[in-house]
Scaffold this motif. Structure first.
Motif, PDB file in Angstrom:
ATOM      1  N   VAL A 177       7.763   5.899   8.946  1.00 41.83           N
ATOM      2  CA  VAL A 177       6.406   6.383   8.829  1.00 41.83           C
ATOM      3  C   VAL A 177       5.607   5.395   7.981  1.00 41.83           C
ATOM      4  O   VAL A 177       6.096   4.883   6.977  1.00 41.83           O
ATOM      5  CB  VAL A 177       6.361   7.800   8.235  1.00 41.83           C
ATOM      6  CG1 VAL A 177       7.022   7.855   6.882  1.00 41.83           C
ATOM      7  CG2 VAL A 177       4.918   8.302   8.155  1.00 41.83           C
ATOM      8  N   GLN A 178       4.366   5.106   8.441  1.00 36.24           N
ATOM      9  CA  GLN A 178       3.482   4.226   7.683  1.00 36.24           C
ATOM     10  C   GLN A 178       2.465   5.087   6.959  1.00 36.24           C
ATOM     11  O   GLN A 178       1.962   6.077   7.492  1.00 36.24           O
ATOM     12  CB  GLN A 178       2.757   3.257   8.616  1.00 36.24           C
ATOM     13  CG  GLN A 178       3.671   2.209   9.252  1.00 36.24           C
ATOM     14  CD  GLN A 178       4.477   2.772  10.404  1.00 36.24           C
ATOM     15  OE1 GLN A 178       3.936   3.460  11.264  1.00 36.24           O
ATOM     16  NE2 GLN A 178       5.770   2.490  10.414  1.00 36.24           N
ATOM     17  N   LEU A 179       2.152   4.691   5.737  1.00 43.56           N
ATOM     18  CA  LEU A 179       1.264   5.475   4.888  1.00 43.56           C
ATOM     19  C   LEU A 179       0.087   4.629   4.436  1.00 43.56           C
ATOM     20  O   LEU A 179       0.252   3.462   4.090  1.00 43.56           O
ATOM     21  CB  LEU A 179       2.019   5.983   3.661  1.00 43.56           C
ATOM     22  CG  LEU A 179       3.278   6.794   3.930  1.00 43.56           C
ATOM     23  CD1 LEU A 179       4.029   7.047   2.638  1.00 43.56           C
ATOM     24  CD2 LEU A 179       2.933   8.109   4.615  1.00 43.56           C
ATOM     25  N   GLN A 180      -1.079   5.248   4.411  1.00 45.06           N
ATOM     26  CA  GLN A 180      -2.269   4.579   3.917  1.00 45.06           C
ATOM     27  C   GLN A 180      -3.012   5.525   2.995  1.00 45.06           C
ATOM     28  O   GLN A 180      -3.491   6.572   3.433  1.00 45.06           O
ATOM     29  CB  GLN A 180      -3.170   4.142   5.062  1.00 45.06           C
ATOM     30  CG  GLN A 180      -4.376   3.344   4.596  1.00 45.06           C
ATOM     31  CD  GLN A 180      -5.170   2.752   5.745  1.00 45.06           C
ATOM     32  OE1 GLN A 180      -4.844   2.977   6.910  1.00 45.06           O
ATOM     33  NE2 GLN A 180      -6.187   1.991   5.432  1.00 45.06           N
ATOM     34  N   ALA A 181      -3.111   5.126   1.731  1.00 50.37           N
ATOM     35  CA  ALA A 181      -3.782   5.943   0.729  1.00 50.37           C
ATOM     36  C   ALA A 181      -5.191   5.447   0.500  1.00 50.37           C
ATOM     37  O   ALA A 181      -5.450   4.235   0.524  1.00 50.37           O
ATOM     38  CB  ALA A 181      -2.997   5.902  -0.578  1.00 50.37           C
ATOM     39  N   TYR A 182      -6.099   6.380   0.265  1.00 50.02           N
ATOM     40  CA  TYR A 182      -7.479   6.016  -0.036  1.00 50.02           C
ATOM     41  C   TYR A 182      -8.142   7.162  -0.788  1.00 50.02           C
ATOM     42  O   TYR A 182      -7.571   8.257  -0.893  1.00 50.02           O
ATOM     43  CB  TYR A 182      -8.246   5.661   1.234  1.00 50.02           C
ATOM     44  CG  TYR A 182      -8.240   6.717   2.307  1.00 50.02           C
ATOM     45  CD1 TYR A 182      -7.193   6.812   3.214  1.00 50.02           C
ATOM     46  CD2 TYR A 182      -9.294   7.626   2.416  1.00 50.02           C
ATOM     47  CE1 TYR A 182      -7.185   7.786   4.192  1.00 50.02           C
ATOM     48  CE2 TYR A 182      -9.287   8.594   3.392  1.00 50.02           C
ATOM     49  CZ  TYR A 182      -8.235   8.663   4.285  1.00 50.02           C
ATOM     50  OH  TYR A 182      -8.230   9.622   5.271  1.00 50.02           O
ATOM     51  N   SER A 184      -6.490  10.847  -0.362  1.00 48.22           N
ATOM     52  CA  SER A 184      -5.925  11.135   0.942  1.00 48.22           C
ATOM     53  C   SER A 184      -4.836  10.120   1.263  1.00 48.22           C
ATOM     54  O   SER A 184      -4.910   8.964   0.850  1.00 48.22           O
ATOM     55  CB  SER A 184      -7.011  11.065   2.030  1.00 48.22           C
ATOM     56  OG  SER A 184      -8.060  11.965   1.764  1.00 48.22           O
ATOM     57  N   CYS A 185      -3.858  10.576   2.029  1.00 44.11           N
ATOM     58  CA  CYS A 185      -2.774   9.700   2.462  1.00 44.11           C
ATOM     59  C   CYS A 185      -2.530   9.987   3.938  1.00 44.11           C
ATOM     60  O   CYS A 185      -2.003  11.053   4.285  1.00 44.11           O
ATOM     61  CB  CYS A 185      -1.518   9.937   1.657  1.00 44.11           C
ATOM     62  SG  CYS A 185      -0.091   8.955   2.209  1.00 44.11           S
ATOM     63  N   GLN A 212      -0.144   1.653   0.072  1.00 39.82           N
ATOM     64  CA  GLN A 212      -0.570   0.482  -0.680  1.00 39.82           C
ATOM     65  C   GLN A 212      -1.166   0.812  -2.034  1.00 39.82           C
ATOM     66  O   GLN A 212      -1.346  -0.101  -2.837  1.00 39.82           O
ATOM     67  CB  GLN A 212      -1.590  -0.333   0.139  1.00 39.82           C
ATOM     68  CG  GLN A 212      -3.011   0.165   0.065  1.00 39.82           C
ATOM     69  CD  GLN A 212      -3.260   1.404   0.892  1.00 39.82           C
ATOM     70  OE1 GLN A 212      -2.356   2.028   1.430  1.00 39.82           O
ATOM     71  NE2 GLN A 212      -4.512   1.787   0.990  1.00 39.82           N
ATOM     72  N   GLY A 213      -1.448   2.066  -2.319  1.00 41.32           N
ATOM     73  CA  GLY A 213      -2.011   2.429  -3.608  1.00 41.32           C
ATOM     74  C   GLY A 213      -3.526   2.464  -3.593  1.00 41.32           C
ATOM     75  O   GLY A 213      -4.178   1.669  -2.901  1.00 41.32           O
ATOM     76  N   THR A 214      -4.070   3.383  -4.366  1.00 36.74           N
ATOM     77  CA  THR A 214      -5.521   3.484  -4.528  1.00 36.74           C
ATOM     78  C   THR A 214      -5.791   3.711  -6.009  1.00 36.74           C
ATOM     79  O   THR A 214      -5.120   4.507  -6.671  1.00 36.74           O
ATOM     80  CB  THR A 214      -6.099   4.609  -3.653  1.00 36.74           C
ATOM     81  OG1 THR A 214      -7.526   4.612  -3.764  1.00 36.74           O
ATOM     82  CG2 THR A 214      -5.559   5.974  -4.014  1.00 36.74           C
ATOM     83  N   GLU A 215      -6.757   2.993  -6.539  1.00 44.78           N
ATOM     84  CA  GLU A 215      -6.990   2.971  -7.977  1.00 44.78           C
ATOM     85  C   GLU A 215      -7.934   4.086  -8.401  1.00 44.78           C
ATOM     86  O   GLU A 215      -9.004   4.269  -7.826  1.00 44.78           O
ATOM     87  CB  GLU A 215      -7.549   1.624  -8.409  1.00 44.78           C
ATOM     88  CG  GLU A 215      -7.628   1.442  -9.904  1.00 44.78           C
ATOM     89  CD  GLU A 215      -7.924   0.010 -10.310  1.00 44.78           C
ATOM     90  OE1 GLU A 215      -8.085  -0.841  -9.403  1.00 44.78           O
ATOM     91  OE2 GLU A 215      -7.985  -0.253 -11.519  1.00 44.78           O
ATOM     92  N   VAL A 216      -7.534   4.795  -9.447  1.00 44.66           N
ATOM     93  CA  VAL A 216      -8.345   5.852 -10.042  1.00 44.66           C
ATOM     94  C   VAL A 216      -8.632   5.474 -11.493  1.00 44.66           C
ATOM     95  O   VAL A 216      -7.713   5.202 -12.262  1.00 44.66           O
ATOM     96  CB  VAL A 216      -7.622   7.213  -9.987  1.00 44.66           C
ATOM     97  CG1 VAL A 216      -8.411   8.270 -10.758  1.00 44.66           C
ATOM     98  CG2 VAL A 216      -7.412   7.643  -8.540  1.00 44.66           C
ATOM     99  N   THR A 217      -9.905   5.457 -11.834  1.00 45.25           N
ATOM    100  CA  THR A 217     -10.311   5.167 -13.205  1.00 45.25           C
ATOM    101  C   THR A 217     -11.134   6.325 -13.732  1.00 45.25           C
ATOM    102  O   THR A 217     -12.141   6.698 -13.126  1.00 45.25           O
ATOM    103  CB  THR A 217     -11.135   3.872 -13.274  1.00 45.25           C
ATOM    104  OG1 THR A 217     -10.365   2.787 -12.742  1.00 45.25           O
ATOM    105  CG2 THR A 217     -11.517   3.550 -14.715  1.00 45.25           C
TER     106      THR A 217
END
Length: 125
Positions: free
Chosen positions: A1-6, A20-21, A117-122
């Protein structure tokens, strides 16, 4: 399974954000889908997880009552709703998937075989 986070971004303390992923390539009912995070200079840590087929949810103590993990079967997507955010929630958030993972191992990152791939939260004022 391929995952894309945003869905990451900059938010003020006390604010909310939804990550979301999107999963592609097949998600079995016994798969575990999870969110982990890694702050600068720190190890990757477990945030939340669920079993894709339903019935099991797990949260890190630091996010219980503030974060909610959920899924949408029709969109093959896992969400992380984050409320009451603190500056210490600042990190890169990753979604991950594991096959046939027992509930007691939901928080073990080394057992997850697929990572987004990761999504940055600040969280900052």
């Amino acid at each position: 399974v391929q995952l894309q986070a945003y869905g990451g971004g900059l938010v003020q303390p006390g604010g909310s954000l939804r990550l979301s992923c999107a999963a592609s390539g097949g998600t079995g009912s016994d798969n575990a889908l999870a969110w982990f995070r890694q702050a600068p200079g720190k190890e990757r840590e477990f945030v939340a997880a669920l079993r894709w087929g339903g019935g099991r949810y797990a949260y890190a103590d630091s996010v219980k009552g503030r974060f909610t993990i959920s899924r949408d079967y029709t969109k093959n997507t896992v969400y992380l709703q984050m409320n009451s955010l603190y500056p210490e929630d600042t990190a890169v958030y990753y979604c991950a998937a594991a096959q046939r993972l027992i509930f007691s191992n939901f928080g073990v990152p080394s057992l997850y075989t697929n990572w987004g791939q990761g999504t940055e939260v600040t969280v900052s004022s």
